[in-house]
Scaffold this motif. Structure first.
Motif, PDB file in Angstrom:
ATOM      1  N   VAL A 174       0.831  -1.199   0.000  1.00 24.11           N
ATOM      2  CA  VAL A 174       0.000   0.000   0.000  1.00 24.11           C
ATOM      3  C   VAL A 174       0.869   1.253   0.000  1.00 24.11           C
ATOM      4  O   VAL A 174       0.699   2.140  -0.833  1.00 24.11           O
ATOM      5  CB  VAL A 174      -0.964   0.006   1.208  1.00 24.11           C
ATOM      6  N   ALA A 175       1.803   1.341   0.919  1.00 20.63           N
ATOM      7  CA  ALA A 175       2.660   2.529   1.003  1.00 20.63           C
ATOM      8  C   ALA A 175       3.456   2.732  -0.281  1.00 20.63           C
ATOM      9  O   ALA A 175       3.639   3.871  -0.736  1.00 20.63           O
ATOM     10  CB  ALA A 175       3.598   2.421   2.195  1.00 20.63           C
ATOM     11  N   ALA A 176       3.913   1.676  -0.886  1.00 25.34           N
ATOM     12  CA  ALA A 176       4.734   1.775  -2.099  1.00 25.34           C
ATOM     13  C   ALA A 176       3.937   2.251  -3.305  1.00 25.34           C
ATOM     14  O   ALA A 176       4.487   2.884  -4.201  1.00 25.34           O
ATOM     15  CB  ALA A 176       5.377   0.420  -2.408  1.00 25.34           C
ATOM     16  N   ASN A 177       2.632   1.998  -3.330  1.00 25.14           N
ATOM     17  CA  ASN A 177       1.818   2.317  -4.508  1.00 25.14           C
ATOM     18  C   ASN A 177       0.727   3.353  -4.264  1.00 25.14           C
ATOM     19  O   ASN A 177       0.020   3.727  -5.193  1.00 25.14           O
ATOM     20  CB  ASN A 177       1.184   1.038  -5.044  1.00 25.14           C
ATOM     21  N   ALA A 178       0.581   3.809  -3.040  1.00 24.54           N
ATOM     22  CA  ALA A 178      -0.526   4.706  -2.698  1.00 24.54           C
ATOM     23  C   ALA A 178      -0.493   6.004  -3.491  1.00 24.54           C
ATOM     24  O   ALA A 178      -1.524   6.458  -3.977  1.00 24.54           O
ATOM     25  CB  ALA A 178      -0.531   4.990  -1.203  1.00 24.54           C
ATOM     26  N   GLN A 179       0.675   6.607  -3.636  1.00 21.36           N
ATOM     27  CA  GLN A 179       0.737   7.892  -4.336  1.00 21.36           C
ATOM     28  C   GLN A 179       0.341   7.763  -5.807  1.00 21.36           C
ATOM     29  O   GLN A 179      -0.407   8.590  -6.324  1.00 21.36           O
ATOM     30  CB  GLN A 179       2.127   8.506  -4.202  1.00 21.36           C
ATOM     31  N   ALA A 180       0.807   6.749  -6.484  1.00 22.46           N
ATOM     32  CA  ALA A 180       0.458   6.559  -7.896  1.00 22.46           C
ATOM     33  C   ALA A 180      -1.032   6.270  -8.040  1.00 22.46           C
ATOM     34  O   ALA A 180      -1.704   6.823  -8.931  1.00 22.46           O
ATOM     35  CB  ALA A 180       1.280   5.428  -8.503  1.00 22.46           C
ATOM     36  N   TYR A 181      -1.566   5.426  -7.162  1.00 24.13           N
ATOM     37  CA  TYR A 181      -2.992   5.112  -7.199  1.00 24.13           C
ATOM     38  C   TYR A 181      -3.818   6.364  -6.944  1.00 24.13           C
ATOM     39  O   TYR A 181      -4.781   6.654  -7.656  1.00 24.13           O
ATOM     40  CB  TYR A 181      -3.322   4.035  -6.165  1.00 24.13           C
ATOM     41  N   PHE A 182      -3.433   7.132  -5.930  1.00 20.30           N
ATOM     42  CA  PHE A 182      -4.180   8.334  -5.582  1.00 20.30           C
ATOM     43  C   PHE A 182      -4.111   9.364  -6.709  1.00 20.30           C
ATOM     44  O   PHE A 182      -5.098  10.039  -6.996  1.00 20.30           O
ATOM     45  CB  PHE A 182      -3.667   8.932  -4.273  1.00 20.30           C
ATOM     46  N   ALA A 183      -2.978   9.481  -7.374  1.00 16.97           N
ATOM     47  CA  ALA A 183      -2.841  10.413  -8.498  1.00 16.97           C
ATOM     48  C   ALA A 183      -3.798  10.029  -9.623  1.00 16.97           C
ATOM     49  O   ALA A 183      -4.453  10.903 -10.216  1.00 16.97           O
ATOM     50  CB  ALA A 183      -1.397  10.426  -8.995  1.00 16.97           C
ATOM     51  N   GLU A 184      -3.914   8.744  -9.930  1.00 19.91           N
ATOM     52  CA  GLU A 184      -4.843   8.289 -10.970  1.00 19.91           C
ATOM     53  C   GLU A 184      -6.289   8.548 -10.556  1.00 19.91           C
ATOM     54  O   GLU A 184      -7.102   9.000 -11.368  1.00 19.91           O
ATOM     55  CB  GLU A 184      -4.641   6.796 -11.237  1.00 19.91           C
ATOM     56  N   LEU A 185      -6.611   8.273  -9.295  1.00 17.73           N
ATOM     57  CA  LEU A 185      -7.957   8.503  -8.781  1.00 17.73           C
ATOM     58  C   LEU A 185      -8.307   9.996  -8.860  1.00 17.73           C
ATOM     59  O   LEU A 185      -9.391  10.363  -9.325  1.00 17.73           O
ATOM     60  CB  LEU A 185      -8.050   8.005  -7.333  1.00 17.73           C
ATOM     61  N   THR A 186      -7.386  10.844  -8.460  1.00 19.98           N
ATOM     62  CA  THR A 186      -7.606  12.289  -8.497  1.00 19.98           C
ATOM     63  C   THR A 186      -7.827  12.770  -9.921  1.00 19.98           C
ATOM     64  O   THR A 186      -8.716  13.583 -10.185  1.00 19.98           O
ATOM     65  CB  THR A 186      -6.409  13.026  -7.860  1.00 19.98           C
ATOM     66  N   GLU A 187      -7.047  12.256 -10.849  1.00 15.85           N
ATOM     67  CA  GLU A 187      -7.210  12.637 -12.254  1.00 15.85           C
ATOM     68  C   GLU A 187      -8.595  12.261 -12.770  1.00 15.85           C
ATOM     69  O   GLU A 187      -9.253  13.053 -13.457  1.00 15.85           O
ATOM     70  CB  GLU A 187      -6.130  11.960 -13.099  1.00 15.85           C
ATOM     71  N   ASP A 188      -9.075  11.064 -12.429  1.00 21.44           N
ATOM     72  CA  ASP A 188     -10.406  10.626 -12.848  1.00 21.44           C
ATOM     73  C   ASP A 188     -11.503  11.523 -12.255  1.00 21.44           C
ATOM     74  O   ASP A 188     -12.445  11.908 -12.953  1.00 21.44           O
ATOM     75  CB  ASP A 188     -10.661   9.176 -12.432  1.00 21.44           C
TER      76      ASP A 188
END
Length: 148
Positions: free
Chosen positions: A103-117
């Motif tokens: 989770v910690a390793a991928n949270a920022q990339a996931y959150f960036a994609e979610l925010t963009e959507d």
């Protein structure tokens, strides 16, 4: 901390649209501030990006003030949103050090994609609405009896 730039800019634009319809345009920052129940300094900060983006025309002097640059039918809420928020994202991801956790390793990339959507969905919804639609909605709400 909540960002009120868009809601405040939208309120100013709605007031200016009504003033335009009622022949009161342009409005000084002091008059806008009075109607928004805020101070003129904040109003000037709000209208500056709107004027730079050519949504407003501002004139200086005793009889100057701000007015819509185009008709309210031609100004979308998405334009007002983009002008008022600039490059600031809708949400910011919590930053932290990456460690041996999926989770910690991928949270920022996931959150960036979610925010963009989500931002794309917000802009799509606002792009379908004009300032004139907002004025009509304000009038409808004004006619409805107050529910207490």
């Amino acid at each position: 901390m909540l960002d009120i730039r868009f809601s405040s800019s939208l309120m100013a634009m709605l007031i200016l649209a009504l003033a335009d319809e009622e022949g009161e345009s342009p409005l000084s920052s002091a008059r806008l501030a009075e109607r928004m129940d805020t101070n003129a300094s904040l109003v000037r900060k709000l209208i500056l990006p709107l004027a730079r983006s050519e949504l407003l025309v501002c004139t200086k002097g005793r009889t100057g003030g701000a007015r819509l640059a185009r008709s309210a039918e031609e100004i979308t809420l998405a334009e007002i949103y983009r002008c008022s928020t600039g490059d600031k994202p809708l949400w910011n991801c919590r930053t932290g050090s990456e460690h041996d956790c999926r989770v910690a390793a991928n949270a920022q990339a996931y959150f960036a994609e979610l925010t963009e959507d989500v931002e794309r969905a917000v802009l799509d919804a606002l792009g379908d609405r004009t300032l004139a639609d907002g004025v009509r909605e304000m009038r409808r709400l004004d006619r409805e009896p107050t529910r207490e």
